[in-house]
Write a protein that holds these residues in place. Structure first.
Motif, PDB file in Angstrom:
ATOM      1  N   VAL A 129     -44.048 -30.219  34.211  1.00 13.34           N
ATOM      2  CA  VAL A 129     -43.344 -28.939  34.204  1.00 13.34           C
ATOM      3  C   VAL A 129     -41.892 -29.140  34.598  1.00 13.34           C
ATOM      4  CG1 VAL A 129     -43.212 -26.648  35.271  1.00 13.34           C
ATOM      5  CG2 VAL A 129     -45.435 -27.630  34.671  1.00 13.34           C
ATOM      6  N   ALA A 130     -41.671 -29.939  35.661  1.00 11.03           N
ATOM      7  CA  ALA A 130     -40.306 -30.168  36.132  1.00 11.03           C
ATOM      8  C   ALA A 130     -39.465 -30.866  35.076  1.00 11.03           C
ATOM      9  CB  ALA A 130     -40.330 -30.988  37.413  1.00 11.03           C
ATOM     10  N   MET A 131     -40.018 -31.903  34.434  1.00 10.70           N
ATOM     11  CA  MET A 131     -39.257 -32.633  33.428  1.00 10.70           C
ATOM     12  C   MET A 131     -38.954 -31.751  32.225  1.00 10.70           C
ATOM     13  SD  MET A 131     -38.592 -35.414  34.853  1.00 10.70           S
ATOM     14  CE  MET A 131     -37.761 -36.134  33.438  1.00 10.70           C
ATOM     15  N   ALA A 132     -39.912 -30.918  31.818  1.00 10.86           N
ATOM     16  CA  ALA A 132     -39.672 -30.010  30.696  1.00 10.86           C
ATOM     17  C   ALA A 132     -38.577 -29.008  31.039  1.00 10.86           C
ATOM     18  CB  ALA A 132     -40.964 -29.283  30.328  1.00 10.86           C
ATOM     19  N   PHE A 133     -38.567 -28.540  32.288  1.00  9.83           N
ATOM     20  CA  PHE A 133     -37.551 -27.589  32.732  1.00  9.83           C
ATOM     21  C   PHE A 133     -36.160 -28.205  32.636  1.00  9.83           C
ATOM     22  CE2 PHE A 133     -35.047 -25.662  36.199  1.00  9.83           C
ATOM     23  CZ  PHE A 133     -35.144 -24.329  35.871  1.00  9.83           C
ATOM     24  N   PHE A 134     -36.001 -29.420  33.149  1.00 10.58           N
ATOM     25  CA  PHE A 134     -34.691 -30.064  33.124  1.00 10.58           C
ATOM     26  C   PHE A 134     -34.271 -30.452  31.716  1.00 10.58           C
ATOM     27  CE2 PHE A 134     -35.742 -31.041  37.659  1.00 10.58           C
ATOM     28  CZ  PHE A 134     -34.709 -30.295  38.214  1.00 10.58           C
ATOM     29  N   GLU A 135     -35.219 -30.919  30.898  1.00  9.55           N
ATOM     30  CA  GLU A 135     -34.877 -31.281  29.525  1.00  9.55           C
ATOM     31  C   GLU A 135     -34.458 -30.058  28.721  1.00  9.55           C
ATOM     32  OE1 GLU A 135     -34.512 -34.123  27.891  1.00  9.55           O
ATOM     33  OE2 GLU A 135     -34.801 -35.172  29.777  1.00  9.55           O
ATOM     34  N   ARG A 136     -35.163 -28.951  28.929  1.00 11.00           N
ATOM     35  CA  ARG A 136     -34.789 -27.738  28.215  1.00 11.00           C
ATOM     36  C   ARG A 136     -33.417 -27.264  28.660  1.00 11.00           C
ATOM     37  NH1 ARG A 136     -37.973 -21.968  27.394  1.00 11.00           N
ATOM     38  NH2 ARG A 136     -36.255 -21.016  26.251  1.00 11.00           N
ATOM     39  N   GLY A 137     -33.152 -27.360  29.956  1.00  9.97           N
ATOM     40  CA  GLY A 137     -31.840 -26.965  30.443  1.00  9.97           C
ATOM     41  C   GLY A 137     -30.732 -27.773  29.805  1.00  9.97           C
ATOM     42  N   ARG A 138     -30.951 -29.073  29.676  1.00 18.53           N
ATOM     43  CA  ARG A 138     -29.940 -29.937  29.077  1.00 18.53           C
ATOM     44  C   ARG A 138     -29.643 -29.505  27.640  1.00 18.53           C
ATOM     45  NH1 ARG A 138     -31.573 -35.997  29.439  1.00 18.53           N
ATOM     46  NH2 ARG A 138     -31.403 -35.448  31.645  1.00 18.53           N
ATOM     47  N   THR A 139     -30.685 -29.136  26.906  1.00 19.09           N
ATOM     48  CA  THR A 139     -30.520 -28.755  25.502  1.00 19.09           C
ATOM     49  C   THR A 139     -29.975 -27.335  25.355  1.00 19.09           C
ATOM     50  OG1 THR A 139     -32.342 -30.207  24.846  1.00 19.09           O
ATOM     51  CG2 THR A 139     -31.718 -28.455  23.316  1.00 19.09           C
ATOM     52  N   ASP A 140     -30.599 -26.388  26.040  1.00 19.27           N
ATOM     53  CA  ASP A 140     -30.240 -24.986  25.862  1.00 19.27           C
ATOM     54  C   ASP A 140     -28.881 -24.649  26.455  1.00 19.27           C
ATOM     55  OD1 ASP A 140     -32.551 -24.530  24.518  1.00 19.27           O
ATOM     56  OD2 ASP A 140     -33.599 -23.564  26.173  1.00 19.27           O
ATOM     57  N   PHE A 141     -28.515 -25.288  27.544  1.00 17.79           N
ATOM     58  CA  PHE A 141     -27.244 -24.961  28.183  1.00 17.79           C
ATOM     59  C   PHE A 141     -26.097 -25.763  27.574  1.00 17.79           C
ATOM     60  CE2 PHE A 141     -29.903 -24.252  32.273  1.00 17.79           C
ATOM     61  CZ  PHE A 141     -30.527 -23.176  31.668  1.00 17.79           C
ATOM     62  N   GLY A 142     -26.346 -27.025  27.271  1.00 16.67           N
ATOM     63  CA  GLY A 142     -25.287 -27.848  26.705  1.00 16.67           C
ATOM     64  C   GLY A 142     -25.099 -27.639  25.223  1.00 16.67           C
TER      65      GLY A 142
END
Length: 212
Positions: A129-142
């Motif tokens: 869950v944590a890794m998916a959260f950070f990976e999504r943040g990297r994609t969706d925010f950047g």
């Protein structure tokens, strides 16, 4: 409803929403944020949401499943906010400033830091869950910023060879003072500059390096 993020939309405005599920997730979010995973119990969440414990378990079979839903909903909220950034018009400076100020406001939100603290604290228990959260943040925010930098480079306003690297540099100048420092020192410690000043300084530094 959370005052920082629109986690539970008006069901009359969006008939696809389930108001009972929204209430459960919203109250679970508050419980997890304030007490952490281990101390959070399902029964108080059900009472706060105005539903029976049986109803809560009808939606979420376990506390693990409810925690997953809280983080997934937070990710959706964050992505929705950031996808609206970068749609402004004007010069490179105007558009980059619009992004930078919105990003500074987002990353400076104490609630956003609370979500990150929760995910980091529970990372050993919920690694996927944590890794998916950070990976999504990297994609969706950047992603919106990378697209903006690419567009500005094609238009000749910027000279950027690697938009993803440049995006990381601009976001990093904002993240450090408004997000990482309070994350480490506590929300009561405030930067000497305002979020707007931090954003404007970051854009000026960025343009000094990449202006066409």
């Amino acid at each position: 409803m959370n005052t920082h993020l629109n986690a539970a939309a008006d069901p009359e405005a969006d008939p696809a929403r389930d108001p009972r599920r929204d209430a459960i997730v919203e109250n679970a979010r508050q419980a997890f944020m304030s007490g952490g995973y281990a101390a959070t119990r399902m029964e108080p969440i059900a009472r706060a949401a105005g539903v029976s414990t049986a109803t809560l378990y009808g939606y979420f079979h376990s506390k693990d499943e409810l925690f997953d839903a809280v983080i997934a909903d937070a990710s959706d909220d964050f992505a929705e906010r950031m996808c609206r950034v970068g749609a402004s018009e004007g010069s490179a400076e105007t558009r980059l400033t619009a992004f930078a100020e919105a990003y500074a406001g987002f990353m400076g939100d104490p609630f956003v830091r609370s979500v990150f603290r929760l995910v980091m604290a529970e990372r050993p228990r919920f690694r996927d869950v944590a890794m998916a959260f950070f990976e999504r943040g990297r994609t969706d925010f950047g992603g919106p910023l990378v697209r903006l930098l690419t567009e500005l480079t094609i238009g000749g306003e910027l000279r950027v060879d690697k938009p993803s690297w440049a995006a990381g540099q601009l976001m990093g100048m904002i993240e450090h003072p408004v997000f990482f420092m309070p994350l480490v020192t506590g929300d009561e410690v405030h930067a000497a500059r305002t979020e707007r000043q931090i954003a404007d300084d970051a854009v000026r530094t960025f343009l000094a390096r990449y202006a066409g």
